[in-house]
Design a protein around this motif. Sequence first.
Motif, short mmCIF file in Angstrom:
data_model
loop_
_atom_site.label_atom_id
_atom_site.label_comp_id
_atom_site.label_asym_id
_atom_site.label_seq_id
_atom_site.Cartn_x
_atom_site.Cartn_y
_atom_site.Cartn_z
N ALA A 58 9.36 10.36 2.82
CA ALA A 58 9.84 11.63 3.39
C ALA A 58 11.31 11.51 3.76
O ALA A 58 11.78 10.45 4.21
N GLY A 59 12.06 12.61 3.55
CA GLY A 59 13.47 12.65 3.90
C GLY A 59 13.72 13.65 5.02
O GLY A 59 12.80 14.38 5.43
N MET B 221 0.85 -1.20 0.00
CA MET B 221 0.00 0.00 0.00
C MET B 221 0.88 1.25 0.00
O MET B 221 1.89 1.31 0.70
N ALA B 222 0.50 2.24 -0.81
CA ALA B 222 1.28 3.47 -0.92
C ALA B 222 1.24 4.26 0.39
O ALA B 222 0.29 4.17 1.17
N SER B 223 2.27 5.02 0.61
CA SER B 223 2.38 5.83 1.83
C SER B 223 1.31 6.92 1.86
O SER B 223 0.72 7.28 0.85
N THR B 224 1.09 7.45 3.05
CA THR B 224 0.11 8.53 3.22
C THR B 224 0.52 9.76 2.41
O THR B 224 -0.32 10.44 1.82
N ILE B 225 1.83 10.03 2.38
CA ILE B 225 2.32 11.18 1.61
C ILE B 225 1.96 11.02 0.14
O ILE B 225 1.47 11.96 -0.50
N LEU C 248 12.30 14.71 -0.17
CA LEU C 248 11.29 13.75 -0.62
C LEU C 248 11.89 12.86 -1.70
O LEU C 248 12.63 13.33 -2.56
N THR C 249 11.59 11.57 -1.64
CA THR C 249 12.05 10.63 -2.66
C THR C 249 10.82 10.00 -3.32
O THR C 249 9.95 9.46 -2.63
N LEU C 250 10.77 10.09 -4.64
CA LEU C 250 9.72 9.41 -5.40
C LEU C 250 10.27 8.07 -5.84
O LEU C 250 11.30 7.99 -6.52
N LEU C 251 9.57 7.00 -5.46
CA LEU C 251 9.95 5.66 -5.87
C LEU C 251 9.26 5.34 -7.18
O LEU C 251 8.05 5.52 -7.32
N LEU C 252 10.05 4.91 -8.16
CA LEU C 252 9.51 4.62 -9.49
C LEU C 252 9.34 3.12 -9.67
O LEU C 252 10.16 2.32 -9.21
#
Length: 401
Positions: free
Chosen positions: A67-68, A1-5, A52-56
Amino acid sequence: MASTIFQRLTATKLALDEIEEVIASHFGHSSWTDDGHVEFSHLGLFVPDVALTLLLGEDRRPRDAIAGPGLKDSDIEAIETALTKLASTSTYVHYRQVAFTNAPVRSAYKYKDYFQIVPVPIGSPVPAQAMAEWPFVFEFTYMGSANMSIDAHRRAKAESKLLSLLNVLFISGVFVRPSHEKVWVMGPRGETQYLQAGYYHPVPSGPRFLERALYPPMRRSPAQTYYGGFAETLSGFSLPDDIETSLDCYHAMSEADRDRFDIAAHWFSRYADLKKVSMSSGIVALVTALEALSPKSRVPPCPTCGNISAAVRGFQTLLDAVLQSNTEAKDQFYRLRSKIAHGAWLLHSDFSAWGGGSQARLEEFDVYRLEETVRQVLYRWLQPEIRDQVERAAARSHRHG
């Protein structure tokens, strides 16, 4: 499941590339990680902490966010506000330009509030010969944005998809010509000049479609005649009599089906330009268009048939379900494409425009048949009953009599 952010960032249901652009604009600095993800941080004089890191995913599209240490409490709220504003201020925009086709445009056609074709204004430059690139005024609407960068991207994407669709449905073809390059030309007195490519003549501006009552309605032909290669184009641009039905079917498709068709139409639309450079690459484009619509077979390979690969079986299933004829020609099309794509063959025309004997002449005939076949398949695949027919054929078990 994707994070809340990530759920908060994607709540507006905007396109993921637009969401990523808003995130990049907010932070001001981005970089790629060694494992192929995207890190964002606030722009500064020193090396900043990652905010912030976007996972692809495997498709290189964002699938989650982390979050970073550099993320501020106000960052996500500010990005949410910008995304909400972008989504709420999106509105349909009218765009007008000069495009080209291979037949004179002397009449007008409009499909709902989606696009319109009308002749260029009186006095505009036009060819002196029948076989040429004929200019016309091409108008369409798209979901625009106050964000100039996103608006330009949306317009280019809408134009590309629309032109590809129309190149499937219009036998004369429609295209735009870039004007950012120079070419060598012969001047009126035979002198050679290096000039800017392009076409310009003032076209009335305005936020709405031009009045088409000034022009006669577009000439139409029965679809079977039009797509059977018998439609006459020298007397002017014409349409099939079922054009509205085809366009309605396109817009009624599911998003997944429309994405598949857009890919197929893109490759079919590129064929006209590719074949001028290399007829062999044009063949690959045509068969790739069919592969985009080919079902993924759900039955195992058949030893009796030579253990045919899933790609070939999907290709054959599509053609058998849609056309139901010319089995030998269908097999020849795929074999020819495979030899070219795997580096084992080139058409004779790619070596020389002349010679080649009977083999070269037969190749030219195969290319013509393939082009007509691909257009027929794409045109018919728009119909929901045909797509259902293809899916049923793909699901059937493979049996020998």
